[in-house]
Design a protein around this motif. Structure first.
Motif, short mmCIF file in Angstrom:
data_model
loop_
_atom_site.label_atom_id
_atom_site.label_comp_id
_atom_site.label_asym_id
_atom_site.label_seq_id
_atom_site.Cartn_x
_atom_site.Cartn_y
_atom_site.Cartn_z
N GLU A 99 42.37 92.86 112.44
CA GLU A 99 43.78 92.90 112.86
C GLU A 99 44.21 93.95 113.86
N ILE A 100 45.03 93.91 114.50
CA ILE A 100 45.43 95.11 115.49
C ILE A 100 46.85 95.16 115.53
N VAL A 144 39.97 101.78 132.87
CA VAL A 144 40.75 101.32 133.95
C VAL A 144 41.35 102.29 134.67
N ALA A 145 41.73 101.96 135.91
CA ALA A 145 42.29 103.04 137.06
C ALA A 145 43.67 102.57 137.12
N GLY A 146 44.74 103.38 136.87
CA GLY A 146 46.16 103.01 137.35
C GLY A 146 46.98 102.41 136.14
N THR A 147 48.43 102.58 136.27
CA THR A 147 49.24 102.00 135.16
C THR A 147 49.17 100.56 135.37
N ASP A 148 48.91 99.74 136.45
CA ASP A 148 48.97 98.29 136.35
C ASP A 148 47.90 97.68 135.57
N ALA A 149 46.69 98.38 135.79
CA ALA A 149 45.39 98.14 135.11
C ALA A 149 45.70 98.24 133.50
N VAL A 150 46.18 99.27 132.90
CA VAL A 150 46.45 99.51 131.72
C VAL A 150 47.41 98.53 131.14
N LEU A 151 48.52 98.35 131.93
CA LEU A 151 49.52 97.22 131.25
C LEU A 151 48.79 95.69 131.41
N GLU A 152 48.04 95.49 132.41
CA GLU A 152 47.24 94.38 132.06
C GLU A 152 46.40 94.11 130.76
N PHE A 153 45.80 95.20 130.53
CA PHE A 153 44.90 95.22 129.25
C PHE A 153 45.81 94.97 128.02
N ILE A 154 47.22 95.79 128.06
CA ILE A 154 47.92 95.55 127.07
C ILE A 154 48.45 94.18 126.89
N HIS A 158 46.90 91.51 128.10
CA HIS A 158 45.96 90.44 127.40
C HIS A 158 45.57 90.44 126.05
N PHE A 159 45.60 91.65 125.46
CA PHE A 159 45.37 91.63 124.07
C PHE A 159 46.54 91.22 123.15
N GLY A 160 47.88 91.58 123.58
CA GLY A 160 48.93 91.13 123.12
C GLY A 160 48.93 89.50 122.93
N GLU A 161 48.40 88.75 124.04
CA GLU A 161 48.30 87.52 123.82
C GLU A 161 47.21 86.95 122.94
N HIS A 162 46.24 87.79 122.79
CA HIS A 162 44.97 87.26 122.03
C HIS A 162 44.82 88.26 120.85
N LYS A 213 52.60 100.21 120.62
CA LYS A 213 52.70 99.57 119.51
C LYS A 213 53.38 98.16 119.99
N TYR A 214 52.62 96.89 119.67
CA TYR A 214 53.25 95.74 119.84
C TYR A 214 54.59 95.52 118.99
N PRO A 215 55.42 94.78 119.74
CA PRO A 215 56.70 94.46 118.91
C PRO A 215 56.20 93.59 117.72
N PRO A 216 57.07 93.92 116.38
CA PRO A 216 56.77 93.29 115.37
C PRO A 216 56.86 91.62 115.41
#
Length: 733
Positions: free
Chosen positions: A306-307, A283-293, A295-299, A337-340
């Motif tokens: 396990e992740i 991806v390009a840019g900070t916003d795209a990185v945060l969007e990826f994070i 998305h997988f935080g929700e899924h 790291k995702y929050p516990p």
């Protein structure tokens, strides 16, 4: 936590004072953190049996880094902030040196920290790179070496330089190809080191635990432990029956891999048949990185495995090379790291446990609840002050937090759900096992302890079990159950007789016996020594324990020190003390100042050592072990204990030496003040080359580093670099 006095203010005349030095309290806290992190790393990397939650471990690492940044004199090369994982331990699996060091990853825990790291990276490169984002697999790190397209070795991470050979087990994993696909558009390189994670698919993990439970066997705490336990089986057929899988996410040493981006490495891997994650994106840019994070935080629970976070990498390999790495982690990648995770459960009771040094720790007993992939029914509460600080009552609905680890944490109560039936926890005033009155060791301590160190059953049981652990004497067969059985049978009343145990003793302990056969009972066939007692004879487990006790007598001095359960003396401090003093007698005779002056020891550990040896029954344990033949010195006959011929030097040993095992060569270097490194660099002072040496010898020649044969190595150990002057090619090449 204790606090030091604030440093003096800058004088009015504008002169700058000397940098602040860490006071005693911060030195003590630093030593405490190093010890806790060392123990946690040994458990996590060495035994695949974590003893801390990710959140607790991460918090301690952050605090340690903050202390060392504020007081740089506390930072040493052996600090956990300067290395990857835990030192290699001797196990049933042969050691394997990684052709290229397996680095760890630095962590960030908030979006702000991630933004700061990305901004620093952009500034260092002078332009925004393409970011490769991939989910962080919660599995077991594995290093695969392919030579001419065929799988040559598979190894665990270990300490990043030396891992354990698990090749036969890895060959049973369907996802790992035994041979790379030569029909791919680009043929496989002559040498390829592929890194990745072996994991247990979530659905298969649930089925396995159900099967184990039906069979009355111990279930695994979570998929990561299931993967580790399955991969480290002595019998590969057991591994083959477990549905393990693997995903590759990195490349180490290689020859002939001509690509310019990490994402293209993955494409090449896929073409050769190596498994690659379906969950990555450039991806390009900070916003795209945060969007990826996000998305997988929700899924995160919808995935195959396990992740526990997302890894963000610079995709361009040339940019990665420019950014470089620290001693433990690349500067071109970061782990967010995702929050516990948190769940609610009912706190049914608060009980206490007595540890090996007498510390009394309250723990919560809860309604079992599944969190972060495992079912939890107990959680530590540390001490009475922590119980009060958190405000939890027996009967509360509590918030339980767990980051995919074994040890969970009670965050606090859900006050709104109280019914009025809850009761306050009262810390016991007397030891629940021996009845002695509890008290703090020092007035300022928050922990209380059972002072009956010698004969408290709980403390003795824990000390015996700790002495047998892999961090100490590595006595298989003497774990928690064995220690408890020996004490219950009255065979031992303290540690002093541990190495005097005989077959006649063990045949009185049920867990080390079996029912005698008819022939053994009637005397028609000679019974195994010591004969029949109450219809039972010594079992194979009992015979093996006796053999393991005999073998443990030859363990190096540092392991003996750890086995004594001296407060604050863990593996790191024990290694340093053994290297500096060489014998138990020299350590006992050393002053507190001499002990504290040892690198990695300090005043707190020194004081603990001196206090321990002042107790008469402690000394009798050492004397009894020595009389039984336990090794109490590492130094060679005729060599002074304080011989520091290699002080400040870095030595790499490669290949096979006739007069040294690999571990023996390492200990010889460390004992003389040197550093035994696993890879050759421009900072390497000497490279010792034995039979079958490989790429390290070539690397030494390439960098122009001095190369020694075994004779030269012995001269170096005995006389230091000065002894090599004028030596011919037989010693120095």
């Amino acid at each position: 936590m204790d606090t030091d006095e604030e440093p003096d203010a800058v004088p009015a005349d504008g002169t700058v004072p000397a940098p602040a030095q860490a006071g005693p309290a911060r030195q003590r806290r630093h030593a405490e953190l190093v010890g806790l992190i060392d123990d946690a790393q040994q458990a996590y990397y060495g035994r695949d049996a974590p003893v801390l939650t990710d959140a607790a471990y991460d918090a301690m690492m952050v605090e340690l880094e903050r202390l060392e940044n504020e007081f740089p004199e506390l930072r040493t090369p052996d600090s956990p902030t300067q290395r990857v994982g835990a030192p290699h331990e001797v196990t049933d699996f042969a050691p394997v040196e990684h052709p290229q060091q397996m680095l760890s990853l630095d962590d960030v825990f908030s979006v702000d920290e991630l933004r700061e790291w990305m901004a620093r990276t952009v500034e260092a490169l002078g332009a925004e790179p393409v970011w490769l984002c991939e989910v962080k697999i919660d599995g077991l790190a594995v290093d695969l070496q392919y030579v001419d397209g065929a799988l040559a070795t598979a190894a665990t991470r270990g300490d990043g330089r030396v891992g354990e050979d698990i090749t036969p087990n890895a060959r049973t994993i369907e996802a790992i190809p035994r041979r790379l696909d030569a029909s791919a558009p680009a043929p496989p390189p002559a040498l390829l080191e592929a890194r990745g994670e072996v994991f247990f698919p979530v659905e298969d993990f649930t089925a396995l635990n159900a099967e184990l439970e039906r069979a009355g066997k111990q279930v695994f705490a979570n998929p990561r432990n299931a993967a580790a336990g399955s991969l480290r089986q002595k019998d590969p057929s057991v591994t083959a029956r477990r549905p393990l899988s693997m995903i590759c996410h990195g490349v180490g040493a290689h020859t002939g891999l001509d690509v310019d981006r990490q994402s293209r490495v993955y494409e090449a891997f896929r073409a050769w048949g190596l498994p690659v994650s379906p969950y990555y994106e450039c991806v390009a840019g900070t916003d795209a990185v945060l969007e990826f994070i996000a998305h997988f935080g929700e899924h995160r629970h919808d995935l195959l495995h396990e992740i526990d976070g997302v890894v963000v990498k610079v995709d361009d390999l040339a940019a990665q090379a420019r950014l470089g790495a620290t001693s433990r982690a690349p500067r071109w990648a970061i782990a967010y790291k995702y929050p516990p995770e948190e769940v609610n459960t009912r706190l049914r009771d608060i009980r206490v446990n007595v540890g090996r040094t007498g510390r009394v720790t309250p723990y919560g007993v809860m309604d079992p609840v599944r969190v972060a992939g495992s079912t939890v029914a107990m959680a530590t509460l540390h001490n009475a002050f922590e119980v009060r600080r958190k405000g939890v009552l027996i009967g509360d609905m509590v918030v339980l937090r767990k980051a995919g680890d074994v040890i969970p944490e009670i965050v606090g109560p859900v006050v709104e759900l109280r019914t009025g039936a809850e009761t306050e926890f009262v810390m016991p005033t007397h030891c629940p096992e021996c009845g002695v009155e509890l008290r703090p060791e020092q007035e300022s301590d928050k922990d209380i302890r059972c002072p009956n160190q010698r004969s408290c059953p709980a403390q003795l049981r824990e000390r015996l079990s700790a002495a047998a652990s892999r961090n100490a004497l590595d006595i298989e067969g003497l774990g928690d159950e064995g220690a408890a059985a020996l004490l219950a049978a009255g065979v031992l009343d303290d540690e002093s007789r541990l190495f005097d145990l005989t077959a006649d003793d063990l045949v009185r302990v049920e867990v080390f016996t079996r029912a005698a056969t008819r022939k053994e009972l009637t005397g028609e066939r000679a019974a195994p020594a010591p004969g029949v007692v109450d219809g039972r004879v010594l079992s194979a487990v009992g015979v093996k324990l006796l053999a393991n006790l005999e073998a443990a007598k030859g363990q190096p001095l540092w392991r003996v020190l750890v086995a004594l359960s001296i407060r604050h003396v863990g593996p790191a401090a024990a290694r340093a003390l053994a290297a500096r003093f060489g014998s138990m007698a020299a350590i006992r005779a050393a002053s507190a100042e001499e002990l504290a002056d040892t690198e990695g020891v300090g005043a707190v550990i020194a004081a603990s050592l001196r206090a321990w040896f002042e107790v008469d029954w402690h000394r009798r344990i050492v004397e009894a072990w020595a009389a039984a033949g336990v090794r109490m010195a590492d130094e060679e006959p005729g060599r002074p204990v304080d011989d520091r011929t290699l002080s400040g030097l870095t030595v790499v040993v490669t290949g096979t030496l006739e007069g040294f095992t690999r571990e023996g060569a390492k200990e010889a270097i460390v004992a003389r003040g040197g550093r035994a490194a696993g890879s050759v660099s421009r900072r390497t002072d000497f490279v010792v080359v034995g039979a079958g040496a490989g790429s390290k010898a070539a690397r030494a020649a390439e960098l122009g580093r001095p190369v020694l044969d075994e004779a030269g190595f012995r001269t170096l150990l005995e006389k230091g670099p000065a002894g090599l002057a004028g030596k011919g090619p037989s010693a120095q090449k």
